[in-house]
Design an enzyme around this catalytic site. Structure first.
Site, PDB file in Angstrom:
ATOM      1  N   ASP A  34       0.818  -1.214   0.000  1.00  0.00           N
ATOM      2  CA  ASP A  34       0.000   0.000   0.000  1.00  0.00           C
ATOM      3  C   ASP A  34       0.853   1.265   0.000  1.00  0.00           C
ATOM      4  OD1 ASP A  34      -1.950  -1.819   0.218  1.00  0.00           O
ATOM      5  OD2 ASP A  34      -2.775  -1.110   2.143  1.00  0.00           O
ATOM      6  N   GLU A  36       3.622   1.848  -1.392  1.00  0.00           N
ATOM      7  CA  GLU A  36       4.110   2.171  -2.734  1.00  0.00           C
ATOM      8  C   GLU A  36       2.998   2.883  -3.519  1.00  0.00           C
ATOM      9  OE1 GLU A  36       6.810   2.297  -4.123  1.00  0.00           O
ATOM     10  OE2 GLU A  36       6.591   2.096  -6.294  1.00  0.00           O
ATOM     11  N   ASP A  38       0.529   4.611  -2.302  1.00  0.00           N
ATOM     12  CA  ASP A  38       0.345   5.953  -1.738  1.00  0.00           C
ATOM     13  C   ASP A  38       1.432   6.917  -2.210  1.00  0.00           C
ATOM     14  OD1 ASP A  38      -1.823   4.953  -0.458  1.00  0.00           O
ATOM     15  OD2 ASP A  38      -0.827   4.667   1.483  1.00  0.00           O
ATOM     16  N   SER A  83     -36.536  -5.292 -13.158  1.00  0.00           N
ATOM     17  CA  SER A  83     -36.201  -6.109 -12.000  1.00  0.00           C
ATOM     18  C   SER A  83     -36.573  -7.551 -12.344  1.00  0.00           C
ATOM     19  CB  SER A  83     -36.909  -5.608 -10.753  1.00  0.00           C
ATOM     20  OG  SER A  83     -38.282  -5.682 -10.955  1.00  0.00           O
ATOM     21  N   GLU A 113     -26.147 -17.197 -11.225  1.00  0.00           N
ATOM     22  CA  GLU A 113     -25.287 -16.213 -10.550  1.00  0.00           C
ATOM     23  C   GLU A 113     -25.794 -15.990  -9.138  1.00  0.00           C
ATOM     24  OE1 GLU A 113     -25.592 -12.600 -12.815  1.00  0.00           O
ATOM     25  OE2 GLU A 113     -25.178 -13.688 -14.665  1.00  0.00           O
ATOM     26  N   LYS A 115     -27.223 -13.682  -6.283  1.00  0.00           N
ATOM     27  CA  LYS A 115     -28.012 -12.448  -6.282  1.00  0.00           C
ATOM     28  C   LYS A 115     -27.471 -11.562  -5.159  1.00  0.00           C
ATOM     29  CE  LYS A 115     -32.675 -10.682  -6.563  1.00  0.00           C
ATOM     30  NZ  LYS A 115     -32.651  -9.695  -5.494  1.00  0.00           N
ATOM     31  N   ASP A 117     -26.994  -8.632  -2.646  1.00  0.00           N
ATOM     32  CA  ASP A 117     -27.983  -7.789  -1.970  1.00  0.00           C
ATOM     33  C   ASP A 117     -27.443  -6.368  -1.812  1.00  0.00           C
ATOM     34  OD1 ASP A 117     -30.324  -7.152  -0.814  1.00  0.00           O
ATOM     35  OD2 ASP A 117     -29.960  -8.177   1.082  1.00  0.00           O
ATOM     36  N   ARG A 136     -30.773   2.760 -10.405  1.00  0.00           N
ATOM     37  CA  ARG A 136     -31.827   2.202 -11.231  1.00  0.00           C
ATOM     38  C   ARG A 136     -33.070   3.086 -11.195  1.00  0.00           C
ATOM     39  NH1 ARG A 136     -36.119  -1.094  -9.781  1.00  0.00           N
ATOM     40  NH2 ARG A 136     -36.991  -2.168 -11.560  1.00  0.00           N
ATOM     41  N   GLU A 170     -24.385  -4.405  -9.462  1.00  0.00           N
ATOM     42  CA  GLU A 170     -24.827  -4.132  -8.102  1.00  0.00           C
ATOM     43  C   GLU A 170     -23.710  -3.466  -7.328  1.00  0.00           C
ATOM     44  OE1 GLU A 170     -27.874  -5.169  -7.919  1.00  0.00           O
ATOM     45  OE2 GLU A 170     -28.416  -5.351  -5.802  1.00  0.00           O
ATOM     46  N   TYR A 222     -23.118  -7.368 -13.735  1.00  0.00           N
ATOM     47  CA  TYR A 222     -23.749  -8.599 -14.214  1.00  0.00           C
ATOM     48  C   TYR A 222     -24.521  -8.457 -15.517  1.00  0.00           C
ATOM     49  CZ  TYR A 222     -27.457  -6.417 -11.449  1.00  0.00           C
ATOM     50  OH  TYR A 222     -28.345  -5.534 -10.911  1.00  0.00           O
ATOM     51  N   LYS A 310     -35.288 -16.809  -4.441  1.00  0.00           N
ATOM     52  CA  LYS A 310     -35.023 -16.129  -3.173  1.00  0.00           C
ATOM     53  C   LYS A 310     -34.840 -17.152  -2.063  1.00  0.00           C
ATOM     54  CE  LYS A 310     -35.370 -12.063  -2.749  1.00  0.00           C
ATOM     55  NZ  LYS A 310     -36.331 -10.999  -2.902  1.00  0.00           N
ATOM     56  N   CYS A 404     -69.831  -6.968   6.481  1.00  0.00           N
ATOM     57  CA  CYS A 404     -68.704  -6.033   6.438  1.00  0.00           C
ATOM     58  C   CYS A 404     -68.577  -5.335   7.789  1.00  0.00           C
ATOM     59  CB  CYS A 404     -68.912  -5.004   5.336  1.00  0.00           C
ATOM     60  SG  CYS A 404     -67.649  -3.713   5.354  1.00  0.00           S
ATOM     61  N   CYS A 407     -69.524  -1.428   7.052  1.00  0.00           N
ATOM     62  CA  CYS A 407     -70.815  -0.922   6.584  1.00  0.00           C
ATOM     63  C   CYS A 407     -71.950  -1.895   6.833  1.00  0.00           C
ATOM     64  CB  CYS A 407     -70.741  -0.556   5.102  1.00  0.00           C
ATOM     65  SG  CYS A 407     -70.633  -1.970   4.017  1.00  0.00           S
ATOM     66  N   CYS A 422     -66.607  -7.013   0.317  1.00  0.00           N
ATOM     67  CA  CYS A 422     -67.745  -6.136   0.533  1.00  0.00           C
ATOM     68  C   CYS A 422     -67.995  -5.478  -0.816  1.00  0.00           C
ATOM     69  CB  CYS A 422     -67.390  -5.081   1.582  1.00  0.00           C
ATOM     70  SG  CYS A 422     -68.592  -3.745   1.625  1.00  0.00           S
ATOM     71  N   CYS A 427     -69.252   1.715   0.665  1.00  0.00           N
ATOM     72  CA  CYS A 427     -68.693   1.285   1.944  1.00  0.00           C
ATOM     73  C   CYS A 427     -67.631   2.286   2.404  1.00  0.00           C
ATOM     74  CB  CYS A 427     -68.079  -0.102   1.794  1.00  0.00           C
ATOM     75  SG  CYS A 427     -67.093  -0.580   3.226  1.00  0.00           S
TER      76      CYS A 427
END
Ligand code: IVH
Length: 668
Positions: A34, A36, A38, A83, A113, A115, A117, A136, A170, A222, A310, A404, A407, A422, A427
């Site tokens: 790191d 180097e 920087d 989606s 693949e 998914k 989150d 999106r 994502e 993706y 899911k 109902c 009503c 109903c 109502c």
């Protein structure tokens, strides 16, 4: 340093730093310490400080987060960011597979693949340089979050090839970063984020890019926006291309040749999920071949060539203390479980839907039972089952009322439906729910008018229909509980402001059966005014991409109804806007161009105009420009190297013009 030498040195440093960054953040294989990195970054920074014209958009110095923005500008996604439909079990997956085979035959393959989150993003590169990144949003219009995305280290500021491409994927927060962030938040007495997804979204929504820069966000790409001219035939080729260009693509992807292999992949990753350094909430299954994808096409919301499996939701136990029945906007009666508050998947749950009476009986759920709760799709709380072992004998069985609860009219069960309804159009519960829907966020979005205020106004008989909202006075509002001078003024301002909403908000708010927020937008863009829409025939409605028979019938029926007509007249008289005033206005009526009212698809490379310019011109001439070819496409304009869209157009017998005739008609 001389200018000439500085030019060369800056270029060399940029390349080197971008290379190291790629090795570290994309490949996860750093080749230098790191310190180097920087050191070289400081060297570059110094040169850029001396010669500010040497700062390029792909310079690694541009990642740290520049100016604070005053807001995000909107970005139109040329090809909508859809989606995915969900599958919750093996049966759903087999069903998906059957439908795929029905359309494309037996010769096909899937790509599976993880998914991720997080939050869907789109990255635009022009000739290899990162020029714009966006969220999106609603799929059609997102927000420009370029400044924030620039701070994400795994997003290359320059690709390995000078290619023009839109990569989609994502943006997420790794588990470790999420935990560290929440620890700090808690130490500072701030509210922690519920989950890594909210944390990622919250970070990208910051107007100060320095905050995003400090959040350790990461990405997986993706998908490709428009594949035309890229020489890729399949999704897996597309992912390989993204990877070759230097973007981060998840390694866990795998080709599967039948649904059994898909199920196997799911089983493997269900097991390995806890050991991943980031959250996944499912597995995405995509048809690999782009031509087959095109053949399967899309519904309004999601492609038919992909599905998201899911993972089963987190389950917790609590006590069900009562069952209440609620009358919905359409008269459907739903039993709701009242629960002892319990935390599930990030929020406290106090109520859960029980759907309908049959379900309560089937699951034998009784008042007083201990029950298992989960969030369906991780959003809506649901009672899974009763724990019968823990019964004491004190539990009570529940039965639905025959009248109902609001009503008193006799409830009915319509043919083919499980729900009780109903059917009294007057109502009060239905009217009240309709009012609540009208002011909700995706509809007229009147801030300060929540369920409670609406119920009070309604119970005091100050509002009977949605038009009455626009007649409310300050004195009337002040009579409501907990309503002060200030909130009353604010509320009146919000109601007044809602009069200027674009047509789609009103359309959705009216609650026409089957017309969701998305369809309302499509209708508003197409017809531009309420007047035109109300005169549309079923055939005209059906001719619009994504509007099906059921919706067309329902819209036509709505406008034939005299009460609906009267309501719209009242709203108009009260000054409520009845026209579309969102982005991309199209006006087919006012032009006699050959493009007026046509659905046009652009494909291939145009030499005289950019894709966006062509789109704008077409829309100005009254065309609606869509991303994919279907039976509803009227015209395809094919530039150089047009690929699968052209083939599909030819297959469907759709008119195709080359660039020359397109230019000719534009000028005509
Ligand atoms: S493909 C047209 N692949 O899941 C297909 N989505 O509702 C577009 N997601 O909005 C999505 N990992 O934010 C795809 N490997 C993956 C994904 C993925 C996460 C998200 C994405 C999308 C949502 C689906």
């Amino acid at each position: 340093m001389e200018y000439e030498a500085a030019v060369n040195k800056a270029k060399e440093l940029r390349q080197l730093l971008n290379q190291y960054s790629y090795e570290y953040y994309v490949l996860d294989q750093p080749s230098v310490p790191d310190s180097e990195y920087d050191r070289l970054l400081r060297e570059l920074q110094e040169i850029e400080n001396t010669y500010s014209d040497l700062v390029t958009p792909d310079s690694p110095t541009q990642r740290v987060g520049g100016q604070v923005l005053s807001g995000f500008t909107k970005v139109v996604h040329d090809i909508p960011m859809l989606s995915l439909a969900n599958a919750f079990n093996e049966a759903d997956l087999r069903d998906f597979d059957r439908k795929v085979r029905e359309t494309v035959g037996e010769n096909y393959e899937y790509v599976c693949e993880l998914k991720i989150d997080g939050l869907a993003i789109s990255l635009h590169y022009e000739e290899g340089v990162f020029v714009q990144g966006s969220t999106r949003g609603d799929g059609t219009i997102g927000e420009d979050i370029t400044a924030n995305l620039r701070t994400v280290r795994s997003i290359p500021l320059r690709l390995h090839e000078p290619i023009t491409i839109e990569a989609r994927g994502e943006c997420y927060m790794p588990k470790k970063s999420f935990e560290a962030l929440n620890r700090i938040k808690e130490e500072n007495g701030e509210v922690p984020f519920a989950n890594p997804r909210n944390a990622a979204a919250g970070s990208l929504r910051q107007l100060d890019p320095k905050i995003a820069a400090s959040r350790n966000l990461d990405t997986f790409l993706y998908a490709i926006g428009d594949i035309t001219g890229l020489g890729v035939e399949t999704h897996s080729d597309g992912l390989d291309l993204l990877e070759r260009l230097g973007l981060k693509v998840n390694k866990a992807r795998r080709k599967c040749y039948n649904i059994e292999e898909v199920l196997q992949y799911i089983a493997e990753w269900t097991e390995k999920r806890p050991s991943l350094p980031y959250e996944i909430d499912g597995i995405v299954i995509k048809v690999n071949n782009y031509q087959q994808q095109a053949l399967l096409g899309n519904t309004v919301k999601s492609p038919r060539w992909a599905i998201a499996y899911k993972f089963p939701a987190e389950e917790v136990i609590t006590r069900l203390t009562n069952i209440e029945v609620k009358v919905g906007r359409t008269g459907v009666i739903t039993p709701t479980a009242i629960l002892e508050p319990v935390r599930v998947a990030g929020t406290t749950v106090k109520r859960a839907t029980l759907h309908n009476e049959d379900l309560i009986r089937e699951k034998d759920i009784r008042i007083g039972d201990y029950v298992v709760i989960k969030k369906a799709g991780d959003i809506i709380p649901e009672v899974v089952r009763a724990i019968t072992d823990r019964r004491t004998g004190e539990e009570r069985k529940f039965s639905m009322p025959s009248q109902c609860p609001e009503c008193g009219s006799e409830l009915v069960r319509l043919e083919g439906e499980v729900a009780l309804r109903c059917i009294n159009p007057n109502c009060p519960a239905q009217i009240r729910e309709g009012l609540i829907h009208f002011v909700s966020r995706n509809a007229m979005n009147i801030e300060g008018l929540g369920e409670k205020v609406i119920s009070q106004l309604f119970n005091h008989e100050l509002i009977h229909d949605v038009a009455d909202l626009y007649r409310l006075t300050k004195a009337q509002l002040l009579e409501m509980e907990r309503m002060g001078e200030k909130s009353a003024s604010k509320l009146l301002d919000a109601i007044e402001a809602s009069k200027n909403n674009s047509l789609e908000k009103l359309l959705f708010g009216l609650g026409i059966r089957h017309v969701g927020a998305k369809a309302a937008k499509i209708l508003a863009r197409q017809f531009l005014t309420m007047d035109r829409l109300s005169k549309a025939t079923r055939e005209e409605l059906m001719a619009i991409p994504d509007i099906g028979g059921k919706m067309a019938d329902s819209i036509a029926a709505y406008f034939e109804n005299e009460e609906a007509e009267a309501l719209i007249r009242k709203l108009r008289d009260l000054g409520v806007n009845m026209a579309y005033n969102g982005p991309m206005p199209q006006d087919p009526g006012e032009t006699d161009s050959p493009f007026a009212g046509k659905t046009v698809v652009l494909t291939g490379k145009l030499t005289q105009l950019t894709r966006n310019e062509a789109k704008e011109k077409l829309e100005a001439l009254g065309a609606s420009v869509t991303g994919s070819v279907s039976k509803k496409t009227d015209l395809v304009i094919a530039g150089e190297d047009a690929g699968s869209k052209l083939e599909k157009a030819e297959k469907l017998g759709i008119e195709v013009w080359d660039e020359a005739s397109f230019m000719h008609h534009l000028q005509a």
